[in-house]
Design a protein around this motif. Structure first.
Motif, short mmCIF file in Angstrom:
data_model
loop_
_atom_site.label_atom_id
_atom_site.label_comp_id
_atom_site.label_asym_id
_atom_site.label_seq_id
_atom_site.Cartn_x
_atom_site.Cartn_y
_atom_site.Cartn_z
N CYS A 146 0.87 -1.16 0.03
CA CYS A 146 0.05 0.14 -0.08
C CYS A 146 0.84 1.27 0.02
CB CYS A 146 -1.12 -0.32 1.22
SG CYS A 146 -0.34 0.52 2.78
N CYS A 159 3.48 2.98 4.78
CA CYS A 159 4.62 3.01 5.81
C CYS A 159 6.09 3.09 4.86
CB CYS A 159 4.99 1.56 6.21
SG CYS A 159 5.33 0.32 5.01
N CYS A 206 4.71 -2.48 9.29
CA CYS A 206 4.34 -2.67 7.88
C CYS A 206 3.34 -3.74 8.13
CB CYS A 206 5.33 -2.90 6.92
SG CYS A 206 4.49 -3.20 5.35
S1 FES Z 1 3.17 -1.55 2.49
FE1 FES Z 1 1.41 -1.05 3.57
S2 FES Z 1 1.77 -0.88 5.67
FE2 FES Z 1 3.59 -1.10 4.66
#
Ligand code: FES
Ligand code: FES
Lengths: 157, 766
Positions: free
Chosen positions: A100, A103, A135
């Motif tokens: 995503c 983080c 993460c």
């Molecule tokens: S890539 Fe989603 S929280 Fe680390």
């Protein structure tokens, strides 16, 4: 109470006014317009807000804006040199070390701080150095590999 | 049209490669805009007042002092929202959860909200709102909630799914049953029957990005919403209905999403932000704090599962029976039903019955968490499989292979399986070097299987060809982990062009037809299907245009490697026309070229996985460390293998956290004790080893490229795999998740004292 603060952010002189109880994270995001550092918890537990303050990795949610007076702040926005990405940024993309990506700014700053002090870390050292950054997507495998690859790359050059 | 979506066994050029993701640079440079990164001119700060009580009637709310505070622009309570008390009960529950009407049902339940010029003023205003509560008895534990004399949450709740309809209110909101055969006759044939209760505690998806939105309603009644969501079309629908707006008057733009795992499939603060904006006549930004995320956004169910399985001496299952109680928070969900459906889905069983009971408790409303409800059921079943194998002296892997479902097996929840991957993942586990790697001191190895349905659903995509021949693909499913790259690969494959020529964007609700929520592992499965169909429609037009340019019959044109080619003796010598050449000529051949597709993506092939793990348990402290972990899972066809691996690893890591550490802890007072990442500790980097993966590809016959969803199954086996590994390390069966250090120590102590008792008694018996 509002206070005027003079800092250097990513190499530029930046002055801002903030409330005395406002965090550096809030200042960066809401007053300076740098939203790369993220708020995942606001309590120092997730590392999403990691920035480098006078060479030291900090959780910007635990630092007050006024504490930045006269100091140097490095954020993810200052990691690349114009269009030239930092090796960590390149390796994170190449190794799919983000899903995503929320983080990612924090991890990049934490990894930068690690490699500055320890250019040849073991897997265990990497894992402990990054243990303050959460993460939830990757299971860390690809993040650790990206940091290993960057370290090798940077030592080589 | 439906026959078009069948798998044809084609060879791929782009699919199966792992190019860099298009949003990578934005995400490593801080440019990507997530939910809380959106700002509008004149925006106000929204904040929500939440109940400190687990259960209370709201006698009155006085907002006058807050309204009078300088800088406060709007204060709302449920009185500012439509009263759906006698309307659609599903909508009522959504609204009541967003803003309590007559009762609060959990610590953290929203009761009022303010919009103010800044955060400090908003915080002050919340303190000035006076709520008069009449405290009511509460219950937070799933077993206590079904016990006699438990406080009843909802006096109008009569168990659904029971004939005749009960006349007494109950905390069991719904009963569902699945299965076939004759369970008792099956048990009669068993050589060994084991019966146990398993418990799992409530966990949270733990996405790093808290819920965030910016809402803006104009005085003309039209509105806009920017929000981190897994389903902007569903959010539009719910928000519009809850606010009494026409659905098309609300435009929802999804931001980048910082994790969801099912937790961003429901509206929480969005209707509140819209209502505040409507009242204040200004845009309102509402971001949850981490404390609010834990207390008031949907975690998963805590469960209590009674299970009984019988096997023959040779290891064949003769019958399985399970009663699964899932806590759903204060509103009825479908969690127990899903648990009941998935529990025995890996196995070929003649006699099987599962009963799911949906239990209301004074905890936040439960929502989906990655393969919702399946991990808990798998914990029970897969722990039992190991125990049964041990009881007949059989290898647990061999016993699973013997009982594995296959093509033609009638699943425990009803349908008959097509080609499936449970057998192959088990075979791969048997051959995997991890299975024979040496173990160290205090270490144990465990394995377990998992199943998830996957989902397709309503999907709509547009594929627009620009004048230079580059392609923009617009999809309505959210990119939660690299889907834009995968879908660009699909478009490139179908059009015969390179990956770099395609840009994928996630469209807002005004740019596409309705899309279902991005859940059920449907993102790549369903949007790739619609992308293939869109590309095929575009190719049809491209061929027509080429025919026109050449002035030949369209039947004489084929599409190969990104070019129109003329075929046949008469035209075969015409040099091919590239996509770019045809696009450039578009103004003279009929205008812009695009392909569209709208479909209900049926046939999402089911998915199976087998996990192997090694743990090391410290007998002094009870701390368990996972030292080696391997995921073997069927992907149907891995579109972008590196991201498929990432899904496997991420799911396994979440499962490891669930198995060992994560849990909601409620006090006697019904308040959540650990609503932060310090005390609700998800795995950190130093808690985990590298996570090995093996991708199997058993094509899904109902997808043109054989794709199955891959996102969820990987969280199903870890609870049991780790439970089995711990049991193998110490010979103690763990029946309660998380297997935190205190629970492991307790289990070890109990086993020790049992052993001591037995040896003490020994001489007496002699
Ligand atoms: S890539 Fe989603 S929280 Fe680390
Ligand atoms: S937001 Fe600063 S550590 Fe989480």
């Amino acid at each position: 109470m509002t206070q005027l603060v003079n800092t250097q952010i990513n190499g530029d002189a930046v002055g801002f006014a903030c409330e005395i109880d406002e965090t550096l994270l809030d200042v960066l995001r809401n007053r300076v317009g740098l939203s790369g550092a993220k708020e995942g918890c606001g309590t120092g537990d997730c590392g999403a807000c990691s920035v480098i303050l006078d060479g030291t990795l900090v959780c910007s949610c635990l630092v007050l804006g006024v504490e930045a007076e006269g100091r140097k702040v490095e954020t993810v926005e200052g990691l690349s040199d114009g269009a030239d990405l930092h090796p960590l940024q390149t390796k994170f993309i190449e190794h799919a070390a983000l899903q995503c990506g929320i983080c990612t700014p924090g991890f990049l700053m934490a990894a930068k701080a690690l490699l500055k002090n320890n250019p040849d870390p073991t897997e265990e050292e990497i894992r402990y150095a990054l243990a303050g950054n959460l993460c939830r997507c990757t299971g860390y495998d690809k993040i650790v590999r990206a940091v290993q690859a960057t370290a090798a790359d940077m030592r080589g050059s | 049209m439906s026959s078009d979506t069948k798998f044809t066994g084609q060879k791929f050029k782009s699919i199966g490669t792992s190019p860099l993701r298009p949003d990578g640079i934005d995400k490593v440079t801080g440019r990507a805009r997530f939910g809380a990164d959106i700002n509008l001119p004149g925006q106000l700060v929204g904040r929500i007042l939440r109940s400190p009580h687990p259960h209370a009637a709201i006698r009155s709310i006085d907002t006058s002092k807050a309204e009078a505070l300088a800088g406060v622009k709007a204060v709302i309570t449920s009185a500012d929202l439509p009263d759906l008390t006698n309307g659609n009960s599903e909508l009522f529950n959504i609204l009541d959860n967003c803003m309590a009407r007559t009762h609060v049902y959990y610590d953290g339940h929203a009761v009022a909200a303010v919009a103010a010029v800044d955060a400090t003023t908003a915080r002050k205003a919340l303190k000035l709102i006076e709520v008069d509560y009449e405290l009511l008895p509460h219950v937070t534990d799933v077993d206590e909630a079904v016990a006699k004399g438990a406080p009843i949450l909802n006096k109008k709740c009569f168990t659904e799914g029971v004939e005749p309809k009960p006349r007494k209110a109950s905390n069991i909101a719904r009963r569902s049953e699945f299965g076939h055969g004759d369970v008792e006759a099956g048990f009669a044939k068993a050589a060994v029957i084991i019966e146990r209760n398993f418990r799992t505690e409530q966990t949270h998806q733990g996405y790093i990005e808290p819920h965030a939105c910016v809402a803006s309603i104009s005085p003309d009644g039209s509105g806009e919403l920017w929000v981190c969501t897994q389903g902007h079309f569903v959010f539009r629908q719910h928000c519009a209905e809850l606010l009494g707006m026409d659905v098309s008057k609300l435009r929802v733009t999804p931001t980048e999403i910082g994790g969801g795992f099912g937790g961003k499939t429901h509206v929480w603060t969005e209707p509140v932000a819209l209502a505040l904006s409507r009242k204040a006549n200004r845009p309102v930004k509402l971001v949850m704090s981490r404390d609010e995320v834990f207390r008031a956004s949907g975690p998963t169910s805590a469960t209590s599962i009674d299970i009984r399985i019988g096997v023959t001496k040779k290891g064949r299952i003769t019958a399985g029976d399970a009663t699964l109680r899932y806590a759903s928070g204060p509103y009825v969900g479908m969690w127990a039903e899903l648990g009941a459906m998935t529990s025995f889905a890996c196995y070929d069983m003649k006699n099987v019955r599962t009963v799911g009971l949906e239990v209301l408790v004074n905890r936040p409303k439960t929502t989906a968490y990655r393969a919702p409800s399946a991990p808990m059921a798998a914990f029970a079943v897969e722990s039992m499989m190991d125990e049964l194998a041990a009881s007949i002296g059989m290898d647990p892997l061999e016993m699973r292979i013997l009982n594995a479902a296959k093509k033609g097996t009638r699943s425990s929840y009803g349908p008959v399986y097509g080609p499936i991957g449970i057998g192959p993942t088990l075979q791969a586990a048997r051959e995997h070097p991890h299975m024979s790697a040496p173990l160290g001191k205090n270490q144990g190895r465990g394995m377990a299987c998992g199943f998830w349905f996957n989902f397709g659903g309503q999907t709509c995509t547009d594929l627009n060809i620009a004048p230079d021949g580059s392609v923009c693909l617009t999809v309505g499913t959210i990119d939660v982990g690299g889907a834009r790259a995968s879908l660009a690969l699909v478009a490139a494959e179908e059009l015969g062009i390179s990956y770099d020529q395609v840009r994928t964007v996630v469209g807002d609700t005004s740019s596409l037809g309705y899309n279902d929520m991005t859940d059920g592992s449907r993102g790549t499965f369903s949007s790739s299907m619609a992308t293939i169909m869109s590309a095929r429609n575009a190719i049809k037009i491209l061929k027509e245009r080429a025919a026109k340019m050449w002035d030949i019959p369209v039947e004489k044109v084929t599409w190969e490697e990104g070019c129109a080619k003329a075929v046949g003796k008469k035209y075969g010598n015409l040099s091919p026309l590239s996509l770019a050449e045809i696009a450039e000529a578009a103004p003279n051949t009929g205008g812009p070229i695009a392909g569209h597709n709208e479909l209900v993506a049926d046939g999402a092939g089911v998915s199976f996985a087998t996990h192997i793990c090694d743990v090391e348990v410290d007998p002094e402290t009870g701390r368990t460390q996972v030292v080696k972990y391997t995921v073997i899972q069927d992907a149907g066809k891995a579109v972008h293998p590196t991201y498929v691996e990432g899904q496997y690893q991420g799911g396994a890591a979440q499962g490891i956290g669930w198995a060992l550490n994560e849990e909601y802890v409620y006090g006697e007072d019904g308040r959540l004790q650990n609503s932060g990442f310090l005390d609700y500790r998800i795995p950190v980097c130093s808690d985990l080893p590298m996570i090995g993966t093996q991708i199997l590809e058993i094509p899904n016959p109902n997808h043109p490229y054989g794709i199955r969803g891959v996102g969820e199954t990987s969280i199903v086996p870890p609870l049991a795999a780790i439970g089995n590994a711990v049991s193998n390390a110490f010979g103690v069966r763990m029946t309660h998740v998380p297997m935190s250090a205190p629970r492991i120590l307790k289990a070890l102590d109990e086993a020790e004292s049992k052993k001591a008792d037995e040896t003490q008694q020994l001489p007496l018996e002699l």
